[in-house]
Motif scaffolding. Structure first.
Motif, PDB file in Angstrom:
ATOM      1  N   PHE B 194     -16.761 -24.462  55.384  1.00  0.00           N
ATOM      2  CA  PHE B 194     -16.814 -23.180  54.653  1.00  0.00           C
ATOM      3  C   PHE B 194     -18.217 -22.588  54.607  1.00  0.00           C
ATOM      4  CE2 PHE B 194     -13.498 -25.819  52.676  1.00  0.00           C
ATOM      5  CZ  PHE B 194     -12.403 -25.055  52.998  1.00  0.00           C
ATOM      6  N   GLU B 195     -19.217 -23.391  55.000  1.00  0.00           N
ATOM      7  CA  GLU B 195     -20.596 -23.011  54.735  1.00  0.00           C
ATOM      8  C   GLU B 195     -20.940 -21.634  55.294  1.00  0.00           C
ATOM      9  OE1 GLU B 195     -23.300 -26.130  55.577  1.00  0.00           O
ATOM     10  OE2 GLU B 195     -24.980 -25.086  54.615  1.00  0.00           O
ATOM     11  N   TYR B 196     -20.395 -21.305  56.471  1.00  0.00           N
ATOM     12  CA  TYR B 196     -20.797 -20.037  57.092  1.00  0.00           C
ATOM     13  C   TYR B 196     -19.772 -18.928  56.880  1.00  0.00           C
ATOM     14  CZ  TYR B 196     -24.341 -23.034  58.932  1.00  0.00           C
ATOM     15  OH  TYR B 196     -25.382 -23.915  59.004  1.00  0.00           O
ATOM     16  N   SER B 197     -18.564 -19.288  56.477  1.00  0.00           N
ATOM     17  CA  SER B 197     -17.551 -18.256  56.268  1.00  0.00           C
ATOM     18  C   SER B 197     -17.590 -17.717  54.841  1.00  0.00           C
ATOM     19  CB  SER B 197     -16.160 -18.820  56.567  1.00  0.00           C
ATOM     20  OG  SER B 197     -15.884 -19.899  55.691  1.00  0.00           O
ATOM     21  N   PHE B 198     -18.150 -18.514  53.935  1.00  0.00           N
ATOM     22  CA  PHE B 198     -18.118 -18.138  52.526  1.00  0.00           C
ATOM     23  C   PHE B 198     -19.360 -17.317  52.169  1.00  0.00           C
ATOM     24  CE2 PHE B 198     -19.164 -19.435  48.049  1.00  0.00           C
ATOM     25  CZ  PHE B 198     -18.144 -18.720  47.447  1.00  0.00           C
ATOM     26  N   THR B 199     -19.142 -16.112  51.594  1.00  0.00           N
ATOM     27  CA  THR B 199     -20.282 -15.307  51.174  1.00  0.00           C
ATOM     28  C   THR B 199     -20.332 -15.231  49.650  1.00  0.00           C
ATOM     29  OG1 THR B 199     -18.824 -13.482  51.660  1.00  0.00           O
ATOM     30  CG2 THR B 199     -20.704 -13.774  53.125  1.00  0.00           C
ATOM     31  N   PRO B 200     -21.305 -15.912  49.073  1.00  0.00           N
ATOM     32  CA  PRO B 200     -21.403 -15.896  47.608  1.00  0.00           C
ATOM     33  C   PRO B 200     -21.890 -14.544  47.091  1.00  0.00           C
ATOM     34  CG  PRO B 200     -23.221 -17.108  48.570  1.00  0.00           C
ATOM     35  CD  PRO B 200     -22.335 -16.730  49.698  1.00  0.00           C
ATOM     36  N   ILE B 201     -21.515 -14.227  45.865  1.00  0.00           N
ATOM     37  CA  ILE B 201     -21.998 -12.992  45.222  1.00  0.00           C
ATOM     38  C   ILE B 201     -23.103 -13.339  44.221  1.00  0.00           C
ATOM     39  CG2 ILE B 201     -21.294 -10.862  44.097  1.00  0.00           C
ATOM     40  CD1 ILE B 201     -18.343 -11.992  44.520  1.00  0.00           C
ATOM     41  N   THR B 202     -22.737 -14.142  43.237  1.00  0.00           N
ATOM     42  CA  THR B 202     -23.708 -14.476  42.198  1.00  0.00           C
ATOM     43  C   THR B 202     -24.537 -15.687  42.587  1.00  0.00           C
ATOM     44  OG1 THR B 202     -22.119 -15.920  41.122  1.00  0.00           O
ATOM     45  CG2 THR B 202     -22.181 -13.648  40.380  1.00  0.00           C
ATOM     46  N   GLY B 203     -24.057 -16.472  43.519  1.00  0.00           N
ATOM     47  CA  GLY B 203     -24.748 -17.704  43.868  1.00  0.00           C
ATOM     48  C   GLY B 203     -24.200 -18.889  43.094  1.00  0.00           C
ATOM     49  N   LEU B 204     -23.392 -18.620  42.081  1.00  0.00           N
ATOM     50  CA  LEU B 204     -22.662 -19.691  41.404  1.00  0.00           C
ATOM     51  C   LEU B 204     -21.353 -19.863  42.170  1.00  0.00           C
ATOM     52  CD1 LEU B 204     -23.252 -18.346  37.772  1.00  0.00           C
ATOM     53  CD2 LEU B 204     -24.601 -20.052  38.966  1.00  0.00           C
ATOM     54  N   TYR B 205     -21.316 -20.833  43.083  1.00  0.00           N
ATOM     55  CA  TYR B 205     -20.235 -20.931  44.068  1.00  0.00           C
ATOM     56  C   TYR B 205     -18.856 -21.050  43.421  1.00  0.00           C
ATOM     57  CZ  TYR B 205     -23.410 -21.445  48.036  1.00  0.00           C
ATOM     58  OH  TYR B 205     -24.346 -21.224  49.001  1.00  0.00           O
ATOM     59  N   LEU B 206     -18.810 -21.851  42.339  1.00  0.00           N
ATOM     60  CA  LEU B 206     -17.516 -22.100  41.716  1.00  0.00           C
ATOM     61  C   LEU B 206     -16.909 -20.791  41.206  1.00  0.00           C
ATOM     62  CD1 LEU B 206     -16.131 -24.784  41.538  1.00  0.00           C
ATOM     63  CD2 LEU B 206     -17.039 -25.084  39.242  1.00  0.00           C
ATOM     64  N   ILE B 207     -17.744 -19.997  40.571  1.00  0.00           N
ATOM     65  CA  ILE B 207     -17.286 -18.717  40.033  1.00  0.00           C
ATOM     66  C   ILE B 207     -16.985 -17.742  41.172  1.00  0.00           C
ATOM     67  CG2 ILE B 207     -18.036 -16.689  38.714  1.00  0.00           C
ATOM     68  CD1 ILE B 207     -19.532 -18.655  36.888  1.00  0.00           C
ATOM     69  N   ASP B 208     -17.877 -17.717  42.168  1.00  0.00           N
ATOM     70  CA  ASP B 208     -17.684 -16.815  43.304  1.00  0.00           C
ATOM     71  C   ASP B 208     -16.358 -17.082  44.013  1.00  0.00           C
ATOM     72  OD1 ASP B 208     -20.065 -15.661  42.777  1.00  0.00           O
ATOM     73  OD2 ASP B 208     -21.194 -16.790  44.271  1.00  0.00           O
ATOM     74  N   ALA B 209     -16.113 -18.379  44.262  1.00  0.00           N
ATOM     75  CA  ALA B 209     -14.901 -18.745  44.998  1.00  0.00           C
ATOM     76  C   ALA B 209     -13.650 -18.353  44.214  1.00  0.00           C
ATOM     77  CB  ALA B 209     -14.893 -20.241  45.295  1.00  0.00           C
ATOM     78  N   LEU B 210     -13.688 -18.619  42.920  1.00  0.00           N
ATOM     79  CA  LEU B 210     -12.532 -18.269  42.088  1.00  0.00           C
ATOM     80  C   LEU B 210     -12.375 -16.752  42.017  1.00  0.00           C
ATOM     81  CD1 LEU B 210     -12.925 -20.852  39.183  1.00  0.00           C
ATOM     82  CD2 LEU B 210     -11.179 -20.839  40.971  1.00  0.00           C
TER      83      LEU B 210
END
Lengths: 277, 357
Positions: B194-210
């Motif tokens: 997922f490292e390159y497909s996932f684009t975080p918004i806030t940088g808090l991955y757990l929250i971003d993903a949800l």
């Protein structure tokens, strides 16, 4: 009239490392809807007698009695739930210093409402009304304002009146007042006492007034128990206190200086070991 | 009773109208404390930057640069100016969020920090949540059941948390839960898939993903964060439960507890409402302190778990004598500390009516 409270041969003792400490060693009395004073020095067991009736004896203590009855309910064999509903509901207790006995982070009004709603199923609105009425009954002039104050924002006398309001709001039949005025200024003491006196008389409550102040007790109560070393050494009508027979009571009375007489030296309280027996 | 004694008997505490001046003075004093602390922090980091035996010019140019180039760069960096002027420039730049460029990553330090700090925040926050939600009930129970087996157990758990080094426990946990049992994911923040497909918004991955509804990513991120967070949570729990226990023992011995019993309240209400509500006042400071410690001090955890957070960033920079990055990170951690202290101060005031003006 049927007595409210029967205490017969009440004993309270605390196991400690150095052996069993007997705080109360066989106290007996009955109480109707009257004012009973219990006097004695520190450690005479007067407070522990009051707490045993309340059911507030610390869990490690041993407590026994031939009879400990409130209105026909055997307190020692009563299930904890019943005892809890009695506490605050039918038997209440006023503690010594409002500075420590009121929860510092709760407003006075909420603490009064809490007692009421623990014992009666009333709505918040009704509970608030009744709490305000109760504050007015302890002669607080501006109940609505005091309702929202925190304990540290009121004086000792006001705090003790709030305490009385908190304990009487659910309409108990018996009140145990454990040195209710010892932490107050002398002028305020009399105010609080007169409020307490009126409420007890108006509501027809029984009162156990625990104090070390013999003069106060004799002017305020109908009957006086004098305790020494966990035992009652003398029981006497308050008006007859001047004719007390027991040397310990006489000793206590003699310790009170009177104006206009030679006060030097003040007598030292005599404590004979045989009175302990 | 006359009306004068009546009004005197209520201390002039909280009258009906809000008095504006004391509030304004309070706010000003607060701001003064914060500004002074922050300037102190800048002064300390500036001083550290000057005394360390790393020449910032050589760090940029390398030690084979000709003397003329060195001199030119020194002037360009303002290092020939008097020290007070240098400090003034330093403060001005720091206030603008400019901590210079990292030699190691060649990015501005600020953008590096913006990238790595959320990772640390996420880890520390989850750790504190775990530590608080377990530590407070355990501490309360230990105080109520004082001297029983449960009390001893809580104390032993606390003792381990106090005395076992976190990197050792971290390695052990990795060995057991990752290598042997395979319950959690390998070190790092997110799976390679997922490292390159996932684009975080806030940088808090757990929250971003949800937030983005990427359930698979969320599960993967959770499997990565849970072990280090649980570990930090354990240490935080050890501290919080111990403090809760002692605060609760203190509160349970107070007279107002006797009064609460005399009112006929249930034990549960007395413990969880009356006593804990009072114990919560000092507990706020304890939790804030523990949170701040996790934010600044998870260097070892981040190293063991290859967690790309601020701790790891500062450690790497330090090993490469990248002083801009080290000092920038230090300032950020210091500022966070100030911020958390401020927050706990405010919370303290709301919880305890006695501290309100």
């Amino acid at each position: 009239m049927r007595p409210l409270l029967h205490v017969d041969d009440l004993k309270v003792s605390f196991p400690t490392r150095s052996g069993l400490v007997e705080a109360v060693r066989g106290v007996s009395f009955t109480l109707g809807r009257e004012r009973l004073g219990i006097v004695g020095e520190s450690g005479s067991g007067k407070s522990q007698t009051g707490r045993a009736i309340m059911g507030l004896t610390p869990p490690q203590a041993r407590i026994s009695a031939a009879r400990l009855e409130f209105d026909g309910i055997d307190l020692l064999s009563a299930p904890p739930k019943l005892r809890r509903s009695l506490r605050g509901g039918r038997i209440a207790m006023v503690l010594q210093d409002p500075k420590y006995s009121l929860n510092p982070v709760m407003s006075i009004g909420r603490q009064i409402v809490e007692t009421l709603r623990t014992h009666e199923n009333v709505s918040r609105k009704v509970a608030r009304e009744r709490a305000l009425d109760m504050l007015a009954a302890v002669q607080i002039r501006d109940p609505a304002r005091v309702f929202d104050l925190y304990p540290h924002e009121v004086s000792g006398g006001m705090g003790q009146r709030a305490m009385i309001a908190m304990m009487l709001v659910a309409g108990p039949e018996l009140l145990i007042a454990d040195e209710p005025t010892s932490a107050l200024d002398v002028t305020v003491q009399l105010e609080v006492l007169s409020i307490l006196d009126r409420l007890v008389a108006d509501r027809g409550m029984g009162l156990v007034f625990v104090s070390h102040d013999l003069r106060l007790v004799s002017s305020f109560c109908d009957r006086v128990l004098v305790m020494y070393a966990g035992k009652v050494v003398e029981e006497i009508a308050a008006s007859e206190l001047g004719n007390a027979r027991h040397p310990y009571t006489r000793g206590l009375l003699n310790c009170m200086p009177t104006l206009g007489t030679n006060r030097h030296p003040l007598p030292v309280l005599d404590r004979q070991p045989e009175w302990r027996l | 009773m006359s009306s004068t004694t009546m009004s005197e008997s209520v201390r002039a505490g909280r009258p009906f109208h809000v008095r504006a001046w004391p509030v304004a003075i309070g706010v000003l004093r607060f701001a003064g404390v914060v500004i002074t602390t922050f300037l102190g922090l800048l002064a300390v980091t500036f001083f550290i930057g000057r005394v360390i035996p790393v020449d910032p010019v050589l760090a940029v140019l390398g030690d084979r640069a000709p003397a003329s180039a060195i001199e030119r760069t020194r002037e360009a960096m303002g290092l020939n100016l008097p020290i007070y002027q240098q400090f003034f420039i330093y403060v001005r730049q720091a206030l603008a969020g400019d901590f210079g460029t990292s030699v190691l990553t060649t990015h501005p330090v600020m953008s590096d920090i913006a990238r790595v700090f959320p990772a640390t925040i996420e880890l520390a926050t989850l750790g504190t949540l775990i530590g608080t939600s377990l530590g407070i009930p355990l501490g309360v129970l230990a105080a109520v059941k004082r001297g029983t087996l449960l009390d001893q157990l809580v104390r032993i758990i606390g003792l381990i948390g106090y005395s076992v080094p976190i990197f050792w426990l971290g390695l052990l946990a990795l060995l057991v839960f990752y290598a042997k049992l395979g319950w959690v994911a390998y070190p790092g923040r997110i799976g390679i898939a997922f490292e390159y497909s996932f684009t975080p918004i806030t940088g808090l991955y757990l929250i971003d993903a949800l937030w983005q509804g990427e359930w698979e990513v969320a599960v993967d991120v959770f499997r990565h964060i849970i072990l280090p967070a649980a570990l930090l949570g354990y240490f935080s729990m050890a501290y919080i439960s111990r403090m809760t226990r002692s605060f609760m023992l203190n509160e349970l011995g107070q007279e107002y507890i006797v009064a609460a019993r005399a009112k006929g309240l249930s034990e549960a209400r007395i413990i969880w409402f009356h006593a804990l509500r009072n114990a919560a006042v000092p507990l706020v400071t304890v939790i804030a302190l523990s949170y701040a410690t996790l934010l600044e001090g998870s260097v070892l955890t981040e190293t063991v778990f290859s967690w790309p957070g601020l701790g790891l960033y500062i450690t790497n920079s330090l090993q490469n004598a990248d002083m801009n990055a080290v000092l920038g990170g230090t300032i950020i951690i210091g500022s966070t500390f100030i911020g958390i202290n401020l927050l706990s101060d405010l919370l303290y005031r709301t919880l305890d009516p006695r501290t309100r003006a």
